[in-house]
Each structure stands twice: as structure tokens, then as C-alpha cells.
Design a protein around this motif. Structure first.
Motif, PDB file in Angstrom:
ATOM      1  N   LEU A 167       0.849  -1.189   0.000  1.00  0.00           N
ATOM      2  CA  LEU A 167       0.000   0.000   0.000  1.00  0.00           C
ATOM      3  C   LEU A 167       0.882   1.236   0.000  1.00  0.00           C
ATOM      4  CD1 LEU A 167      -2.722   1.513   0.299  1.00  0.00           C
ATOM      5  CD2 LEU A 167      -2.429   1.306   2.788  1.00  0.00           C
ATOM      6  N   ALA A 168       0.802   2.017  -1.069  1.00  0.00           N
ATOM      7  CA  ALA A 168       1.492   3.312  -1.132  1.00  0.00           C
ATOM      8  C   ALA A 168       0.435   4.378  -0.863  1.00  0.00           C
ATOM      9  CB  ALA A 168       2.143   3.503  -2.498  1.00  0.00           C
ATOM     10  N   GLN A 169       0.415   4.872   0.359  1.00  0.00           N
ATOM     11  CA  GLN A 169      -0.661   5.755   0.822  1.00  0.00           C
ATOM     12  C   GLN A 169      -0.139   7.171   1.015  1.00  0.00           C
ATOM     13  OE1 GLN A 169      -4.169   5.343   1.772  1.00  0.00           O
ATOM     14  NE2 GLN A 169      -3.841   7.554   1.745  1.00  0.00           N
ATOM     15  N   ALA A 170      -0.705   8.124   0.271  1.00  0.00           N
ATOM     16  CA  ALA A 170      -0.370   9.529   0.505  1.00  0.00           C
ATOM     17  C   ALA A 170      -0.713   9.886   1.948  1.00  0.00           C
ATOM     18  CB  ALA A 170      -1.125  10.421  -0.465  1.00  0.00           C
ATOM     19  N   VAL A 171       0.161  10.608   2.597  1.00  0.00           N
ATOM     20  CA  VAL A 171       0.007  10.899   4.024  1.00  0.00           C
ATOM     21  C   VAL A 171      -1.279  11.692   4.259  1.00  0.00           C
ATOM     22  CG1 VAL A 171       1.020  12.040   6.029  1.00  0.00           C
ATOM     23  CG2 VAL A 171       2.493  10.822   4.395  1.00  0.00           C
ATOM     24  N   LEU A 172      -2.128  11.156   5.136  1.00  0.00           N
ATOM     25  CA  LEU A 172      -3.385  11.816   5.496  1.00  0.00           C
ATOM     26  C   LEU A 172      -3.197  12.587   6.793  1.00  0.00           C
ATOM     27  CD1 LEU A 172      -5.773   8.801   4.753  1.00  0.00           C
ATOM     28  CD2 LEU A 172      -5.209  10.719   3.239  1.00  0.00           C
ATOM     29  N   LYS A 173      -4.141  13.459   7.087  1.00  0.00           N
ATOM     30  CA  LYS A 173      -4.030  14.307   8.275  1.00  0.00           C
ATOM     31  C   LYS A 173      -4.239  13.496   9.550  1.00  0.00           C
ATOM     32  CE  LYS A 173      -5.884  18.374   5.908  1.00  0.00           C
ATOM     33  NZ  LYS A 173      -7.147  19.070   5.653  1.00  0.00           N
ATOM     34  N   GLY A 174      -3.366  13.738  10.526  1.00  0.00           N
ATOM     35  CA  GLY A 174      -3.564  13.282  11.900  1.00  0.00           C
ATOM     36  C   GLY A 174      -3.919  11.819  12.043  1.00  0.00           C
ATOM     37  N   ASP A 175      -5.012  11.582  12.767  1.00  0.00           N
ATOM     38  CA  ASP A 175      -5.405  10.220  13.096  1.00  0.00           C
ATOM     39  C   ASP A 175      -5.852   9.417  11.890  1.00  0.00           C
ATOM     40  OD1 ASP A 175      -4.799  10.569  15.716  1.00  0.00           O
ATOM     41  OD2 ASP A 175      -6.857  10.935  16.390  1.00  0.00           O
ATOM     42  N   ARG A 176      -6.180  10.075  10.787  1.00  0.00           N
ATOM     43  CA  ARG A 176      -6.627   9.325   9.614  1.00  0.00           C
ATOM     44  C   ARG A 176      -5.526   8.388   9.112  1.00  0.00           C
ATOM     45  NH1 ARG A 176     -10.132  13.395   5.778  1.00  0.00           N
ATOM     46  NH2 ARG A 176     -11.697  13.955   7.333  1.00  0.00           N
ATOM     47  N   MET A 177      -4.288   8.888   9.110  1.00  0.00           N
ATOM     48  CA  MET A 177      -3.165   8.060   8.653  1.00  0.00           C
ATOM     49  C   MET A 177      -2.939   6.900   9.616  1.00  0.00           C
ATOM     50  SD  MET A 177      -1.109   7.900   6.089  1.00  0.00           S
ATOM     51  CE  MET A 177       0.455   7.179   5.559  1.00  0.00           C
ATOM     52  N   ASN A 178      -3.018   7.178  10.916  1.00  0.00           N
ATOM     53  CA  ASN A 178      -2.862   6.110  11.908  1.00  0.00           C
ATOM     54  C   ASN A 178      -3.904   5.021  11.689  1.00  0.00           C
ATOM     55  OD1 ASN A 178      -1.040   7.950  12.922  1.00  0.00           O
ATOM     56  ND2 ASN A 178      -2.225   8.449  14.757  1.00  0.00           N
ATOM     57  N   TRP A 179      -5.122   5.430  11.425  1.00  0.00           N
ATOM     58  CA  TRP A 179      -6.231   4.494  11.250  1.00  0.00           C
ATOM     59  C   TRP A 179      -6.016   3.629  10.014  1.00  0.00           C
ATOM     60  CZ3 TRP A 179     -10.743   3.533   8.276  1.00  0.00           C
ATOM     61  CH2 TRP A 179     -11.762   2.845   8.950  1.00  0.00           C
ATOM     62  N   VAL A 180      -5.578   4.248   8.909  1.00  0.00           N
ATOM     63  CA  VAL A 180      -5.323   3.486   7.678  1.00  0.00           C
ATOM     64  C   VAL A 180      -4.211   2.464   7.915  1.00  0.00           C
ATOM     65  CG1 VAL A 180      -4.408   3.634   5.329  1.00  0.00           C
ATOM     66  CG2 VAL A 180      -6.211   5.201   6.061  1.00  0.00           C
ATOM     67  N   ILE A 181      -3.148   2.858   8.611  1.00  0.00           N
ATOM     68  CA  ILE A 181      -2.042   1.930   8.866  1.00  0.00           C
ATOM     69  C   ILE A 181      -2.517   0.757   9.719  1.00  0.00           C
ATOM     70  CG2 ILE A 181       0.133   1.705  10.147  1.00  0.00           C
ATOM     71  CD1 ILE A 181       0.804   4.544   8.973  1.00  0.00           C
ATOM     72  N   GLN A 182      -3.310   1.057  10.733  1.00  0.00           N
ATOM     73  CA  GLN A 182      -3.828  -0.009  11.593  1.00  0.00           C
ATOM     74  C   GLN A 182      -4.686  -0.989  10.799  1.00  0.00           C
ATOM     75  OE1 GLN A 182      -7.207   0.782  14.325  1.00  0.00           O
ATOM     76  NE2 GLN A 182      -5.790   0.228  15.956  1.00  0.00           N
ATOM     77  N   LYS A 183      -5.638  -0.468  10.039  1.00  0.00           N
ATOM     78  CA  LYS A 183      -6.580  -1.340   9.325  1.00  0.00           C
ATOM     79  C   LYS A 183      -5.910  -2.046   8.142  1.00  0.00           C
ATOM     80  CE  LYS A 183      -9.648  -0.203  12.218  1.00  0.00           C
ATOM     81  NZ  LYS A 183      -9.793  -1.140  13.360  1.00  0.00           N
ATOM     82  N   ALA A 184      -4.984  -1.367   7.456  1.00  0.00           N
ATOM     83  CA  ALA A 184      -4.264  -2.014   6.351  1.00  0.00           C
ATOM     84  C   ALA A 184      -3.455  -3.200   6.876  1.00  0.00           C
ATOM     85  CB  ALA A 184      -3.358  -1.009   5.647  1.00  0.00           C
TER      86      ALA A 184
END
Length: 251
Positions: free
Chosen positions: A85-102
Motif C-alpha cells: 500500500l502506497a498511501q499519501a500521508v493523510l491528516k492526523g489520526d486518519r493516517m494512523n487508522w489506515v495503517i492499523q486497518k491495512a
């Protein structure tokens, strides 16, 4: 195998000797202070060779924990089709959430992307220092969801760095809102597919036209999830779920 309802903690195989596992910080602090593990209790640990060990704590002090191996369980083979997963950095907790769920959805690598709309709103250096925090989020999520291996969270990359990094033969797809001609589920992927899959997902506000052209020039398929307009943190998880379903890893 007796089934356990406890995280599988990651260790390196070089911590195992003579049927004994030795654990020191930072995992030691987590087990002793956060989880209050004591002598005589049982824990599951797993190493980088996809082997799990059911262990009993024999000794615990402030500098180390020693545990004897009761049971060894070999894991399934690595995935035939690893997903990056190459994910553009999202704001704040959104990025944390994507990393956790991915991580829960079984990605092997997470590459934080620095796209032009990310750089425009992020103070210089902020994303570089975030890498350790993101890796720890992935470790925690992998342990809680009993993954057989840890995903690697790389240093943040620009698109040109991503193109250099991903395997040349990988199946590459870039997520677009609505405008793509091809649905993600229509990619040439099934249960027998073998090879690396790269899923690139843009930031809030999406890819710039220049970035989209760069992706197309680098043989990325432009794919969509249909007509639904999903939030920036929801889209990658829906896409990963579709990919893992097509590969036969979900559902």
C-alpha cells in the motif's frame, strides 16, 4: 493447537536458544508494565520465520524475561501475492487508522507517500519523524490481529522514489475517484494470481493531474471503486478488501 485469545508478540528468532525465549525492552516493558504479565503465565510469541511459540514465563526482572517453549506452531507459507500500500500521508489520526486497518487486512509493506498536496500542508520534517510512530501502530495491529508477519512501514517517499522502489514486474494500480475507466474488481487478479500488487492511494483532494500522468506513464492502472464518494481514509481499506477478496484471502 489450543486456541488463544491474546496477541501474538513479535520477537527475533535469535532470541530463542535451548527451548527458551529471552525478551528485553521495549517488549519487556509492554508485557510487564502494561499487561502485568507475571511468572508462570503463558504468552504467544512469533518470529520472522512465521513460527509461533506458546511459552510460559519462568523468570522476570527489570532487565529481562525468560520463558520456556511449550508448543511450536509453523505458520502458513507467505502470501503468493504480497500487497504493497502506497498511501499519501493523510491528516492526523486518519493516517494512523489506515495503517492499523491495512495491517489487519494483511498488507506486507506500507509506503507513506509525499505528494504535492501533502507537502503543501505538512511542515518540513514532520512526516520523517512520524515513521517510528506509524511502524509501532503497525506492530500493535499485527499483534492484535494475529498476523504471521509484520508489515514494513518505509520512510516516506515521493512518487519518483516509489517508482524506483516497487518491483518492476509488479501489478500497479492507482486509485481514482469515479473518473477511472476500470473498476478495481475488474483487474486481472484471481485466487491463482502470483506476483506483487502495488496499490497507490492519493491524499485528501486526490492526485494532481501531473501526478496522475506520472502514474500512468509508469504503467499504473487507473482504477475506481465505482460511483461512491468515499472518505480519504475509507477508500484504501475498501480497495484492500476487494483485492484480498479477489486473491482468495478474505471471504
Amino acid at each position: 493447537m489450543s486456541f488463544h485469545h491474546m496477541p501474538v508478540f513479535f520477537i527475533q528468532s535469535n532470541r530463542i536458544s535451548n527451548r527458551t525465549v529471552t525478551i528485553d525492552d521495549p517488549l519487556l516493558s509492554h508485557l510487564s508494565k502494561s499487561l502485568r504479565i507475571r511468572k508462570g503465565e503463558h504468552v504467544w510469541v512469533g518470529d520472522e520465520h512465521r513460527v509461533r511459540y506458546h511459552v510460559r514465563v519462568e523468570h522476570l526482572d527489570s532487565s529481562s524475561l525468560r520463558a520456556s517453549i511449550i508448543e511450536t506452531v509453523a505458520g502458513p507459507p507467505p502470501p503468493r501475492a504480497p500487497v504493497i500500500l502506497a498511501q499519501a500521508v493523510l491528516k492526523g489520526d486518519r493516517m494512523n487508522w489506515v495503517i492499523q486497518k491495512a495491517t489487519e487486512l494483511g498488507v506486507t509493506t506500507i509506503i507513506p507517500l509525499l505528494t504535492s498536496r501533502v507537502i503543501a500542508r505538512t511542515p518540513a520534517g514532520r512526516t520523517r519523524t512520524a515513521r517510528e510512530r506509524w511502524q509501532q501502530i503497525a506492530i500493535d495491529a499485527a499483534q492484535q490481529s494475529e498476523q504471521w508477519e509484520l508489515p514494513d512501514v518505509t520512510s516516506p517517499m515521493t512518487l519518483p522514489e516509489l517508482f524506483q522502489h516497487v518491483p518492476h514486474a509488479a501489478l500497479r494500480c492507482a486509485l481514482l475517484e469515479r473518473k477511472a475507466e476500470r473498476r478495481l474488481g475488474a483487474l486481472p487478479i484471481d485466487h491463482a494470481f502470483q506476483g506483487t500488487i502495488v496499490l497507490a492511494v492519493g491524499p485528501e483532494g486526490g492526485w494532481t493531474p501531473e501526478e496522475m500522468q506520472e502514474l500512468l506513464d509508469q504503467r499504473f492502472y487507473a482504477v475506481s471503486l465505482g460511483e461512491s464518494l468515499l472518505r480519504s481514509e475509507t477508500a484504501p481499506l475498501v480497495a484492500l478488501s476487494i483485492l484480498q477478496h479477489e486473491l482468495g484471502n478474505l471471504g
